[in-house]
Design a protein around this motif. Structure first.
Motif, PDB file in Angstrom:
ATOM      1  N   LEU A  30       5.943  -3.457  -3.626  1.00 43.95           N
ATOM      2  CA  LEU A  30       5.782  -4.566  -2.676  1.00 43.95           C
ATOM      3  C   LEU A  30       5.007  -4.144  -1.431  1.00 43.95           C
ATOM      4  O   LEU A  30       4.305  -4.963  -0.830  1.00 43.95           O
ATOM      5  CB  LEU A  30       7.157  -5.121  -2.275  1.00 43.95           C
ATOM      6  N   LEU A  31       5.109  -2.890  -1.049  1.00 44.00           N
ATOM      7  CA  LEU A  31       4.410  -2.380   0.135  1.00 44.00           C
ATOM      8  C   LEU A  31       2.956  -2.007  -0.152  1.00 44.00           C
ATOM      9  O   LEU A  31       2.239  -1.624   0.757  1.00 44.00           O
ATOM     10  CB  LEU A  31       5.111  -1.122   0.665  1.00 44.00           C
ATOM     11  N   HIS A  32       2.550  -2.111  -1.397  1.00 39.34           N
ATOM     12  CA  HIS A  32       1.231  -1.609  -1.800  1.00 39.34           C
ATOM     13  C   HIS A  32       0.100  -2.190  -0.953  1.00 39.34           C
ATOM     14  O   HIS A  32      -0.068  -3.391  -0.843  1.00 39.34           O
ATOM     15  CB  HIS A  32       0.969  -1.916  -3.268  1.00 39.34           C
ATOM     16  N   ARG A  33      -0.614  -1.270  -0.347  1.00 38.18           N
ATOM     17  CA  ARG A  33      -1.871  -1.559   0.351  1.00 38.18           C
ATOM     18  C   ARG A  33      -2.799  -0.408  -0.016  1.00 38.18           C
ATOM     19  O   ARG A  33      -2.403   0.763   0.065  1.00 38.18           O
ATOM     20  CB  ARG A  33      -1.677  -1.620   1.863  1.00 38.18           C
ATOM     21  N   PRO A  34      -4.029  -0.692  -0.412  1.00 37.44           N
ATOM     22  CA  PRO A  34      -4.938   0.376  -0.844  1.00 37.44           C
ATOM     23  C   PRO A  34      -5.107   1.507   0.166  1.00 37.44           C
ATOM     24  O   PRO A  34      -5.277   2.653  -0.217  1.00 37.44           O
ATOM     25  CB  PRO A  34      -6.256  -0.348  -1.079  1.00 37.44           C
ATOM     26  N   SER A  35      -5.031   1.187   1.435  1.00 35.23           N
ATOM     27  CA  SER A  35      -5.258   2.212   2.454  1.00 35.23           C
ATOM     28  C   SER A  35      -4.020   3.060   2.754  1.00 35.23           C
ATOM     29  O   SER A  35      -4.108   4.052   3.468  1.00 35.23           O
ATOM     30  CB  SER A  35      -5.733   1.548   3.750  1.00 35.23           C
ATOM     31  N   MET A  36      -2.872   2.707   2.202  1.00 36.39           N
ATOM     32  CA  MET A  36      -1.628   3.424   2.505  1.00 36.39           C
ATOM     33  C   MET A  36      -1.538   4.713   1.706  1.00 36.39           C
ATOM     34  O   MET A  36      -1.709   4.714   0.492  1.00 36.39           O
ATOM     35  CB  MET A  36      -0.421   2.529   2.198  1.00 36.39           C
ATOM     36  N   SER A  37      -1.243   5.805   2.383  1.00 32.79           N
ATOM     37  CA  SER A  37      -1.093   7.094   1.693  1.00 32.79           C
ATOM     38  C   SER A  37       0.208   7.108   0.904  1.00 32.79           C
ATOM     39  O   SER A  37       1.149   6.360   1.188  1.00 32.79           O
ATOM     40  CB  SER A  37      -1.102   8.237   2.702  1.00 32.79           C
ATOM     41  N   LEU A  38       0.257   7.986  -0.081  1.00 29.04           N
ATOM     42  CA  LEU A  38       1.476   8.115  -0.877  1.00 29.04           C
ATOM     43  C   LEU A  38       2.641   8.604  -0.019  1.00 29.04           C
ATOM     44  O   LEU A  38       3.780   8.195  -0.225  1.00 29.04           O
ATOM     45  CB  LEU A  38       1.251   9.066  -2.049  1.00 29.04           C
ATOM     46  N   THR A  39       2.359   9.451   0.946  1.00 29.64           N
ATOM     47  CA  THR A  39       3.406   9.965   1.832  1.00 29.64           C
ATOM     48  C   THR A  39       4.040   8.836   2.630  1.00 29.64           C
ATOM     49  O   THR A  39       5.267   8.710   2.698  1.00 29.64           O
ATOM     50  CB  THR A  39       2.843  11.033   2.780  1.00 29.64           C
ATOM     51  N   VAL A  40       3.224   7.981   3.213  1.00 25.54           N
ATOM     52  CA  VAL A  40       3.734   6.854   4.001  1.00 25.54           C
ATOM     53  C   VAL A  40       4.472   5.875   3.096  1.00 25.54           C
ATOM     54  O   VAL A  40       5.550   5.395   3.434  1.00 25.54           O
ATOM     55  CB  VAL A  40       2.586   6.154   4.771  1.00 25.54           C
ATOM     56  N   ARG A  41       3.903   5.601   1.926  1.00 29.61           N
ATOM     57  CA  ARG A  41       4.550   4.678   0.983  1.00 29.61           C
ATOM     58  C   ARG A  41       5.923   5.231   0.574  1.00 29.61           C
ATOM     59  O   ARG A  41       6.899   4.492   0.505  1.00 29.61           O
ATOM     60  CB  ARG A  41       3.675   4.480  -0.241  1.00 29.61           C
ATOM     61  N   ALA A  42       5.998   6.533   0.332  1.00 28.07           N
ATOM     62  CA  ALA A  42       7.271   7.157  -0.040  1.00 28.07           C
ATOM     63  C   ALA A  42       8.297   7.003   1.076  1.00 28.07           C
ATOM     64  O   ALA A  42       9.439   6.600   0.834  1.00 28.07           O
ATOM     65  CB  ALA A  42       7.057   8.630  -0.363  1.00 28.07           C
ATOM     66  N   GLN A  43       7.890   7.307   2.294  1.00 29.27           N
ATOM     67  CA  GLN A  43       8.807   7.208   3.430  1.00 29.27           C
ATOM     68  C   GLN A  43       9.272   5.779   3.655  1.00 29.27           C
ATOM     69  O   GLN A  43      10.458   5.530   3.872  1.00 29.27           O
ATOM     70  CB  GLN A  43       8.137   7.743   4.693  1.00 29.27           C
ATOM     71  N   GLU A  44       8.346   4.832   3.600  1.00 25.24           N
ATOM     72  CA  GLU A  44       8.704   3.435   3.863  1.00 25.24           C
ATOM     73  C   GLU A  44       9.514   2.809   2.733  1.00 25.24           C
ATOM     74  O   GLU A  44      10.142   1.778   2.927  1.00 25.24           O
ATOM     75  CB  GLU A  44       7.448   2.614   4.158  1.00 25.24           C
ATOM     76  N   SER A  45       9.494   3.432   1.569  1.00 24.50           N
ATOM     77  CA  SER A  45      10.267   2.930   0.434  1.00 24.50           C
ATOM     78  C   SER A  45      11.642   3.565   0.334  1.00 24.50           C
ATOM     79  O   SER A  45      12.429   3.210  -0.538  1.00 24.50           O
ATOM     80  CB  SER A  45       9.507   3.198  -0.871  1.00 24.50           C
ATOM     81  N   GLY A  46      11.914   4.549   1.194  1.00 27.32           N
ATOM     82  CA  GLY A  46      13.231   5.159   1.218  1.00 27.32           C
ATOM     83  C   GLY A  46      13.360   6.448   0.435  1.00 27.32           C
ATOM     84  O   GLY A  46      14.472   6.943   0.249  1.00 27.32           O
ATOM     85  N   PHE A  47      12.250   7.006  -0.031  1.00 26.60           N
ATOM     86  CA  PHE A  47      12.311   8.291  -0.727  1.00 26.60           C
ATOM     87  C   PHE A  47      12.357   9.412   0.295  1.00 26.60           C
ATOM     88  O   PHE A  47      11.819   9.291   1.391  1.00 26.60           O
ATOM     89  CB  PHE A  47      11.104   8.470  -1.663  1.00 26.60           C
ATOM     90  N   TYR A  48      12.963  10.512  -0.099  1.00 34.20           N
ATOM     91  CA  TYR A  48      13.109  11.663   0.795  1.00 34.20           C
ATOM     92  C   TYR A  48      11.751  12.234   1.183  1.00 34.20           C
ATOM     93  O   TYR A  48      11.514  12.561   2.342  1.00 34.20           O
ATOM     94  CB  TYR A  48      13.972  12.733   0.127  1.00 34.20           C
ATOM     95  N   ASP A  49      10.863  12.333   0.209  1.00 29.76           N
ATOM     96  CA  ASP A  49       9.523  12.855   0.477  1.00 29.76           C
ATOM     97  C   ASP A  49       8.578  12.424  -0.649  1.00 29.76           C
ATOM     98  O   ASP A  49       8.991  11.780  -1.612  1.00 29.76           O
ATOM     99  CB  ASP A  49       9.522  14.377   0.638  1.00 29.76           C
ATOM    100  N   GLN A  50       7.311  12.784  -0.513  1.00 25.54           N
ATOM    101  CA  GLN A  50       6.299  12.382  -1.485  1.00 25.54           C
ATOM    102  C   GLN A  50       6.578  12.983  -2.863  1.00 25.54           C
ATOM    103  O   GLN A  50       6.339  12.355  -3.886  1.00 25.54           O
ATOM    104  CB  GLN A  50       4.909  12.782  -1.013  1.00 25.54           C
ATOM    105  N   TYR A  51       7.110  14.196  -2.898  1.00 22.03           N
ATOM    106  CA  TYR A  51       7.414  14.853  -4.164  1.00 22.03           C
ATOM    107  C   TYR A  51       8.410  14.024  -4.980  1.00 22.03           C
ATOM    108  O   TYR A  51       8.190  13.752  -6.163  1.00 22.03           O
ATOM    109  CB  TYR A  51       7.965  16.262  -3.901  1.00 22.03           C
ATOM    110  N   HIS A  52       9.500  13.608  -4.356  1.00 25.05           N
ATOM    111  CA  HIS A  52      10.513  12.820  -5.060  1.00 25.05           C
ATOM    112  C   HIS A  52       9.962  11.455  -5.461  1.00 25.05           C
ATOM    113  O   HIS A  52      10.266  10.936  -6.539  1.00 25.05           O
ATOM    114  CB  HIS A  52      11.772  12.677  -4.204  1.00 25.05           C
ATOM    115  N   PHE A  53       9.155  10.869  -4.601  1.00 24.02           N
ATOM    116  CA  PHE A  53       8.512   9.593  -4.902  1.00 24.02           C
ATOM    117  C   PHE A  53       7.606   9.736  -6.125  1.00 24.02           C
ATOM    118  O   PHE A  53       7.671   8.929  -7.055  1.00 24.02           O
ATOM    119  CB  PHE A  53       7.715   9.133  -3.676  1.00 24.02           C
ATOM    120  N   SER A  54       6.780  10.766  -6.129  1.00 21.70           N
ATOM    121  CA  SER A  54       5.847  10.984  -7.240  1.00 21.70           C
ATOM    122  C   SER A  54       6.584  11.187  -8.558  1.00 21.70           C
ATOM    123  O   SER A  54       6.187  10.654  -9.594  1.00 21.70           O
ATOM    124  CB  SER A  54       4.951  12.185  -6.955  1.00 21.70           C
TER     125      SER A  54
END
Length: 75
Positions: A30-54
């Protein structure tokens, strides 16, 4: 709440951890925006970090996040 527990009943075969992860992944989509980094998307989605999100994205889709969130993938 009772409603949440009903959603997690054994016949649905969803653990509370799986349910929480699916809700975070839904939020990421739902937060998807092409300019958003994976790190920011992970944080804003409630994941601990980009690694866990990925890892969660890869586990759910079989694809790496860079492929799932390609700018023109769903247009």
């Amino acid at each position: 709440s009772a409603v949440l527990l009903d959603e997690l009943r054994p016949e649905r075969q969803v653990s509370p951890k799986q349910f929480a992860s699916s809700m975070r992944l839904r939020q990421a989509v739902l937060l998807h925006r092409p300019s958003m980094s994976l790190t920011v998307r992970a944080q804003e989605s409630g994941f601990y970090d980009q690694y866990h999100f990925s890892r969660a994205i890869k586990r759910a889709t079989g694809l790496p996040p860079s492929t799932v969130f390609e700018p023109d993938r769903y247009c």
